[in-house]
Design a protein around this motif. Structure first.
Motif: not given
Length: 673
Positions: A103-107, A111, A560, A587-588, A609
């Motif tokens: 999933p789209p993320n900002k981690d 990932r 996505s 997002k990342n 990601s």
């Protein structure tokens, strides 16, 4: 010419810090292309219609090279880019892509899907050459950096040496001194900081080996490492081709005009059928100061005519970067450089026959007639797509002959014509009545060997000032042409067009159908007879809920989100892998995969990601499809970040370090399974 402060907002997904160091803040300046070339919707429909191209034998053109550094394969089957043949599970139809999308993320992490593992193969500062010290962030020296893995990694490719060993080539595109050094001052960088940055550019060759029978790869444990090499901005090189020795590339240090020194801002790349790498110099202009204001080519190549406030000041330690003293030095950059990874003592070659511009990549294949074709994009707003075709034929196994193919041939630039009425292309991204953005195109010759096809310019001038030559012949302006790759199954040639927020509704055309195109799109070319081709747009990126997006007709509720396609690659089954740069969706960035045939065509899924602030580069799927390499460029490159206040701590929990990672399935299955 003052640049915006790092707190300024940017319209795209990149930070101001990235814009400053990656491309010299290009988007803050006027568009370099002031040619007034018509957008293709205004060009008379002299080219064949798309249908006519296909009926004339479109697809008889090229034979693809195997993934990686392998030999040339068999001719792929023909395929209409607008048609979706049925039958999932066949090559390129996506039947084997069964992973759960990330999933789209900002981690602040790499990932990956469930069932996969990743490993950092090599990172900035890792020892490459004998005698290189272990990396110490607070004790960097130019002498050490010259022997260590360079900074921001971009293009990645693997040259196999048997089943379980290989040579990994990696580009080092640019440096970010704000993140590299504590207390860095743009107005007063130290000489040692400048020297370190010079050594951190270029590229690296490192020996790698597979871990047992898995898809994991690591740096070789063989202490000899005979192939390891560093190429930097100081490495001696040589020119070849028609512009070698021309007055415009002669300098006081090199009056022959044949011995350039170093390479800069190497972004994308490609390989040749004879096992060498083609690495592309992109935003070389930003390293120079005091360009000639009276030369129109200075503005056309966005070369500073003063000393910008945020200049790296390479001129303080090497005066060749001061164009007031050495005006031709800038003409010695902006080329495709060929490097032999198997010969660490070989001299890199700048191939002038392929033209000079802000190269994003150079990917080669062999035509059915046996000639070498090289596709290239000029990565700036409203720039062009190019192709080089060798005069002589490729001969398998004849290495000495084959290495001359990049010295004499024809350099072309592309023009595009749509098959829909102009009023149906309004810049909104809405499909025309025929249900597809598509049409025909033609390759316009610029130069053949020593013969120019551009009035008023010699062959050497065409190759040194290729942008100006393309302006003169009316090439079609595009939305930042980046990587160009050929599908090993369908034969289609795919182009990543990253974005162009400057395109207005009036400037929208069928090959660039969306105004203020901040998310980019992907174009497919299908070569025809002679200089003609058909084209279509299978992917218009962005939020699937945005009506201006298009996913080859696939159900957008199942895809996505994807923004800013940059580097692309194909696996052996013909699935398209897309790495993004500057995600404008907040997002990342990541790596995505999309089948291009069958009922799954257009089904974009996010495979991984990258950490916060990073760009996804590479990517490279191995020939056995058990591993995918990605370059994680500029992790933590966020406005306001410093070594004392890092925005990312990837990959080691300390300072962010650009690195190459490999991802593989824990059960040894193909990537994407």
């Amino acid at each position: 010419m003052l640049l915006p402060l790092l707190t300024d907002s940017h319209t795209g997904g990149r930070s101001a810090l990235t814009c400053r160091f990656r491309c010299g803040n290009a988007c803050a300046h006027d568009v370099a292309n002031r040619s007034g070339n018509p957008y293709f919707g205004d060009i008379a429909a002299a080219a064949l219609s798309r249908r006519g191209v296909l009926q004339a034998g479109a697809l008889g053109a090229l034979v693809v090279g195997a993934i990686g550094a392998g030999s040339v394969g068999a001719a792929p089957a023909a395929a209409d880019p607008g048609k979706k043949p049925g039958g999932g599970g066949r090559p390129g139809h996506g039947g084997d892509l069964r992973f759960s999308p990330v999933p789209p993320n900002k981690d602040d992490a790499l990932r990956i899907p469930a069932g996969y593992r990743s490993h950092v193969v090599v990172r900035w500062g890792d020892p490459v050459l004998p005698g290189a010290p272990a990396f110490d962030f607070d004790k960097q020296t130019a002498e050490a950096q010259a022997k260590q893995f360079g900074y921001n990694c971009d293009y990645v490719t693997l040259f196999p040496m048997g089943q379980n060993k290989g040579l990994l080539w990696v580009n080092h595109e640019y440096t970010d001194e704000v993140l590299m050094f504590r207390g860095y001052s743009a107005s007063a960088p130290t000489e040692e900081q400048i020297k370190i940055a010079i050594e951190a550019h270029g590229g690296s060759v490192v020996e790698v080996e597979r871990v047992r029978a898995t898809g994991e790869w690591r740096l070789t444990t063989n202490g000899r490492r005979r192939y390891n090499r560093r190429i930097t901005a100081k490495t001696p090189m040589r020119f070849s081709g028609p512009a070698a020795g021309h007055t415009l590339v002669k300098t006081a240090a090199d009056p022959t005009g044949r011995k350039p020194l170093g390479m800069l801002n190497n972004c994308g790349g490609g390989t040749t059928p004879w096992g060498t790498v083609l690495t592309a110099e992109e935003n070389f202009d930003q390293y120079f100061v005091n360009g000639d204001k009276t030369n129109p080519n200075t503005a056309r190549y966005t070369i500073p005519t003063d000393i910008p406030a945020d200049s790296r000041r390479f001129d303080k330690v090497d005066e060749r970067f001061d164009l007031a003293k050495h005006p031709n030095e800038v003409n010695r950059f902006g080329w495709i450089v060929e490097i032999d990874p198997f010969d660490p003592d070989s001299t890199p070659i700048k191939r002038t026959a392929l033209g000079r511009f802000k190269h994003e990549a150079a990917n080669s294949s062999v035509t059915r007639e046996g000639h070498l074709a090289v596709y290239m994009g000029d990565d700036s707003r409203f720039e062009y797509i190019y192709k080089y075709v060798s005069k002589n034929r490729y001969i398998p196994g004849h290495d000495r002959h084959n290495r001359t193919l990049l010295d004499e041939g024809t350099l072309y630039v592309a023009t595009f014509t749509g098959d829909s009425p102009k009023e149906e292309i309004d810049g909104s991204g809405k499909l025309p009545k025929d249900g597809a953005f598509d049409g025909s195109g033609e390759w316009i010759p610029l130069v053949t060997g020593d013969t120019s096809h551009v009035p008023g310019m010699s062959a050497a001038e065409v190759l040194i000032y290729t942008r100006t030559a393309a302006d003169k012949v009316g090439a079609t302006t595009m939305d930042r042409p980046e990587d160009i790759e050929r599908n090993p199954v369908t034969g289609g040639v795919y182009v990543a067009l990253t974005n162009n927020s400057n395109r207005t509704p009036a400037q929208a055309d069928e090959a660039n159908p969306r105004a203020s195109n901040k998310h980019g799109h992907v174009l497919e070319l299908v070569e025809g007879k002679g200089t003609r081709f058909a084209w279509s747009v299978p992917l218009v990126c962005g939020d699937p809920n945005d009506p201006s997006t298009y996913f080859a007709g696939y159900d957008k509720s199942k895809v996505s989100p994807i923004s800013c396609p940059d580097n692309i690659a194909f696996d052996r089954d013909g699935n398209l892998w897309i790495a993004t740069d500057g995600n404008a969706l907040g997002k990342n960035d990541g790596l995505f995969v999309m089948p291009v045939q069958g009922p799954e065509s257009g089904h974009v899924r996010q495979f991984l990601s990258v950490p916060v602030g990073a760009e996804t580069c590479g990517p490279m799927v191995t020939a056995d499809q058990r591993s995918v390499f990605v370059a994680v460029q500029h992790p933590g490159e966020i406005d306001g970040a410093t070594p004392d206040n890092p925005a990312s701590r990837w990959p080691d929990g300390h300072q962010p370090r650009p690195a190459v990672a490999v991802v593989w399935h824990t059960q040894g299955k193909k990537i994407g399974s």
